[in-house]
Enzyme design. Structure first.
Site, PDB file in Angstrom:
ATOM      1  N   ASP A  97      37.581  37.593  48.859  1.00 42.43           N
ATOM      2  CA  ASP A  97      38.281  38.671  48.167  1.00 42.43           C
ATOM      3  C   ASP A  97      37.278  39.809  48.034  1.00 42.43           C
ATOM      4  O   ASP A  97      36.185  39.739  48.593  1.00 42.43           O
ATOM      5  CB  ASP A  97      38.857  38.181  46.823  1.00 42.43           C
ATOM      6  CG  ASP A  97      37.835  37.431  46.006  1.00 42.43           C
ATOM      7  OD1 ASP A  97      36.784  38.026  45.686  1.00 42.43           O
ATOM      8  OD2 ASP A  97      38.055  36.239  45.686  1.00 42.43           O
TER       9      ASP A  97
ATOM     10  N   LYS B 109      42.451  39.248  45.820  1.00 43.04           N
ATOM     11  CA  LYS B 109      42.797  39.283  44.405  1.00 43.04           C
ATOM     12  C   LYS B 109      41.800  40.207  43.744  1.00 43.04           C
ATOM     13  O   LYS B 109      40.624  39.916  43.685  1.00 43.04           O
ATOM     14  CB  LYS B 109      42.646  37.891  43.786  1.00 43.04           C
ATOM     15  CG  LYS B 109      43.592  36.889  44.356  1.00 43.04           C
ATOM     16  CD  LYS B 109      43.579  35.590  43.573  1.00 43.04           C
ATOM     17  CE  LYS B 109      42.198  35.115  43.273  1.00 43.04           C
ATOM     18  NZ  LYS B 109      42.018  34.725  41.886  1.00 43.04           N
TER      19      LYS B 109
ATOM     20  N   MET C 266      36.037  40.450  32.846  1.00 42.29           N
ATOM     21  CA  MET C 266      37.429  40.864  33.047  1.00 42.29           C
ATOM     22  C   MET C 266      37.995  41.546  31.801  1.00 42.29           C
ATOM     23  O   MET C 266      39.170  41.382  31.481  1.00 42.29           O
ATOM     24  CB  MET C 266      38.304  39.640  33.399  1.00 42.29           C
ATOM     25  CG  MET C 266      37.876  38.964  34.673  1.00 42.29           C
ATOM     26  SD  MET C 266      38.788  37.459  35.022  1.00 42.29           S
ATOM     27  CE  MET C 266      37.898  36.272  34.018  1.00 42.29           C
TER      28      MET C 266
HETATM   29  N1  SAH Z   1      32.647  34.225  39.325  1.00 35.77           N
HETATM   30  C1  SAH Z   1      32.283  35.560  38.906  1.00 35.77           C
HETATM   31  C2  SAH Z   1      33.240  36.111  37.885  1.00 35.77           C
HETATM   32  C3  SAH Z   1      34.666  36.252  38.376  1.00 35.77           C
HETATM   33  S1  SAH Z   1      35.736  36.979  37.195  1.00 35.77           S
HETATM   34  C4  SAH Z   1      30.821  35.563  38.426  1.00 35.77           C
HETATM   35  O1  SAH Z   1      30.234  34.516  38.184  1.00 35.77           O
HETATM   36  O2  SAH Z   1      30.259  36.669  38.325  1.00 35.77           O
HETATM   37  C5  SAH Z   1      35.679  38.668  37.660  1.00 35.77           C
HETATM   38  C6  SAH Z   1      34.863  39.464  36.670  1.00 35.77           C
HETATM   39  O3  SAH Z   1      33.484  39.331  36.951  1.00 35.77           O
HETATM   40  C7  SAH Z   1      35.082  40.957  36.702  1.00 35.77           C
HETATM   41  O4  SAH Z   1      36.271  41.326  36.047  1.00 35.77           O
HETATM   42  C8  SAH Z   1      33.859  41.444  35.986  1.00 35.77           C
HETATM   43  O5  SAH Z   1      33.981  41.241  34.595  1.00 35.77           O
HETATM   44  C9  SAH Z   1      32.811  40.477  36.489  1.00 35.77           C
HETATM   45  N2  SAH Z   1      31.982  41.033  37.588  1.00 35.77           N
HETATM   46  C10 SAH Z   1      31.750  40.441  38.772  1.00 35.77           C
HETATM   47  N3  SAH Z   1      30.871  41.186  39.511  1.00 35.77           N
HETATM   48  C11 SAH Z   1      30.573  42.264  38.762  1.00 35.77           C
HETATM   49  C12 SAH Z   1      29.712  43.393  38.959  1.00 35.77           C
HETATM   50  N4  SAH Z   1      29.004  43.551  40.066  1.00 35.77           N
HETATM   51  N5  SAH Z   1      29.627  44.303  37.967  1.00 35.77           N
HETATM   52  C13 SAH Z   1      30.313  44.158  36.823  1.00 35.77           C
HETATM   53  N6  SAH Z   1      31.140  43.116  36.582  1.00 35.77           N
HETATM   54  C14 SAH Z   1      31.255  42.169  37.536  1.00 35.77           C
END
Ligand code: SAH
Length: 255
Positions: free
Chosen positions: A38, A60, A175
């Site tokens: 994604d 997504k 999120m």
């Molecule tokens: N598995 C991921 C999280 C997935 S949920 C992890 O461990 O990072 C998706 C959320 O991750 C987004 O809505 C945001 O809150 C966060 N996120 C992921 N990458 C990001 C980034 N580079 N900068 C800011 N927020 C990020």
């Protein structure tokens, strides 16, 4: 487990800076036959996927679902049944709010071999690049990670705001952009000091990373003014004050 089936690797890409990919992730991506991804891994990493692999965007992103989770699960199973080596590439860590656990369960139930490759989660790395350690001996020795995008029309939220407001540690909200105002209000309503520092970090560890700092009282308004967009991490707690001291670190490498 059938030897005819391909193996599925559930891989975490880290938060976006391609140098935060693990060596294992890099090696497996480079030898994948099919990559199911994604947009969360970010442009730099997605552009580095090998030309030879079949690439499927299940897209997504910030509520714009192009494939439902059951459809993604089914796709992984079907692709593995072709005997190919499959990479399921996810932002951050696959098991941190990434539904990686659900996908792994489906693979196990279908008799398909899988391996998880943990990634650097945005929940820790994004605040770090913004000069915010999620724990600090002088501020807090506790941290909790929560999802902020509970549906506002739902009567019952799955989050115990009372407990979260009382919790003295750092709160890291993933999120949480759309619900930022509601979440800040809930914390204040349950007794959290309105002057508690809050940072919202958009596109952390990427060249266009942006940090917005405020308090529980004004963060929703600031975010609105600055048109803050997902993906973003919200940090609530005294560790946010370290941003002013430690400064922001940006990805300087051109990719
Ligand atoms: N598995 C991921 C999280 C997935 S949920 C992890 O461990 O990072 C998706 C959320 O991750 C987004 O809505 C945001 O809150 C966060 N996120 C992921 N990458 C990001 C980034 N580079 N900068 C800011 N927020 C990020």
């Amino acid at each position: 487990m059938s030897g005819k089936y391909g193996k599925v690797y559930l891989i975490g890409s880290g938060p976006g800076d391609p140098e935060l990919l693990t060596l294992k992730a890099r090696r497996l991506i480079d030898s994948a036959e099919v990559i199911v991804y994604d947009q969360l891994p970010g442009k730099a990493i997605l552009e580095s996927m090998p030309a030879s692999a079949e690439k499927i965007d299940v897209g997504k992103y910030a509520g714009n679902h192009t494939m439902t989770q059951p459809e993604i699960n089914e796709l992984l199973v079907q692709k593995a049944k072709t005997g190919k080596m499959i990479v399921r590439l996810k932002g951050g860590d696959p098991y941190v709010f990434g539904r990686g656990g659900e996908e792994a369960e489906v693979l196990v139930a279908a008799g398909i071999e899988f391996e998880v490759v943990p990634g650097i989660t945005s929940a820790i790395a994004v605040p770090a690049y913004a000069g915010i350690p999620v724990t600090h001996r002088e501020n807090t020795s506790m941290v909790t990670f929560i999802t902020g995008h509970e549906d506002p029309t739902k009567q019952e939220t799955g989050l115990d705001w009372e407990a979260l407001a009382k919790f003295g540690g750092t709160l890291v909200i993933l999120m949480g952009v759309k619900m930022l105002g509601r979440n800040a209000e809930q914390l204040m309503k349950h007794g959290k000091d309105p002057s508690t520092p809050v940072a919202v970090i958009e596109r952390g560890t990427r060249p266009d990373q942006r940090v917005t700092v405020g308090t529980l009282l004004n963060i929703a308004e600031l975010a609105k003014e600055r048109k803050v967009k997902a993906p973003a991490i919200t940090v609530v707690g005294d560790v946010v004050n370290l941003h002013a001291i430690l400064g922001e670190q940006k990805v300087e490498t051109e990719f």
